[in-house]
Design a protein around this motif. Structure first.
Motif: not given
Lengths: 81, 187
Positions: B138-144, B159-167, B169-173
């Protein structure tokens, strides 16, 4: 079934964010649990695979093509889409 | 690297298009790769990557020069790819629930127990397999995953690129890794 928190520790390890205490817990568990060892190795293999496909080259003439598409007068072209 | 880029940006703002060409040279491979891994098609990736640079050029005055240029550029490219992916409107998403099942997603419908022969790490076949599996994310996991492992960026930068909290980003990765592991375990 292995405890979820061990999987969580694996991810912390792979993010390079694990502290030494937790790393000890993870290592101890992996030494005694074949299932978790397999999961951990599969995760590491997955990362190696994903990394192995990086380093792509942009097509030839890429830069020239971008420059050719730049608007001549910036002010007239705001948003193309 | 960043210092040279900052200098070039100042020249671009003064109207020097050749200076922009130098910026494109520095980042073209990363931006093209990012677009290719997101979109899965060389032609589309080239077009998207070109457009990302054009948008960067047109909006260069809005770039905050105290920040890292690559972060800003990757953000433009990532958003552009996500827009294009959404416009494609596939009739099914891999993480969507399968009709008539409870909690069963398309992931569990893809046969993952087909054994593939041993291959060399760098082989074309492996490259294609990995690319195919990344495109199933899915796109949200793919970009991360792409930003982390193909562009080799830190969690903070992602986290800056995706404009999301680091937490987040970690979950998505983590989820991305889990999904890829399922698909790549027999390779």
């Amino acid at each position: 079934m292995c405890p979820d928190h061990i999987i969580e520790l694996m991810h912390e390890y792979l993010d390079e964010e694990i502290d030494s205490e937790k790393e000890k817990v993870l290592r101890l568990h992996l030494q005694n649990c074949k299932d978790c060892e397999t999961i951990f190795n599969e995760l590491k293999k997955t990362i190696a695979f994903v990394k192995s496909v990086s380093n792509m080259q942009a097509p030839a003439n890429f830069t020239a093509n971008v420059l050719a598409r730049l608007p001549k007068e910036k002010k007239k072209v705001l948003m193309t889409r | 690297m960043e210092a040279i880029v900052k200098k070039r940006i100042k020249q671009v703002i003064k109207g020097d298009q050749d200076a922009f060409g130098e910026i494109v040279e520095i980042y073209k491979n990363s931006v093209f790769q990012l677009c290719f891994r997101m979109l899965g098609n060389r032609h589309e990736a080239e077009d998207a990557a070109q457009e990302a640079f054009i948008r960067a050029y047109v909006n260069i005055k809005s770039f905050n020069q105290d920040l890292k240029f690559s972060t800003w550029l990757f953000r433009i490219a990532t958003n552009l790819c996500i827009d294009r992916m959404r416009k494609k409107k596939p009739d099914h998403y891999l993480d969507a629930d399968v009709v008539g099942t409870e909690g069963l997603t398309m992931y569990s419908q893809i046969p993952s127990n087909t054994e593939l022969p041993e291959k060399e790490l760098e082989s074309m076949e492996l490259q294609e397999t990995v690319q195919k599996e990344i495109l199933k994310l899915p796109e949200k996991y793919r970009s991360a995953i792409v930003l982390k492992y193909m562009e080799d960026l830190s969690l903070n930068e992602i986290s800056e690129i995706l404009d999301l909290p680091v937490g987040t980003v970690k979950t998505r990765i983590h989820r991305g890794r889990e999904a890829l592991k399922q698909q790549l375990r027999y390779v």
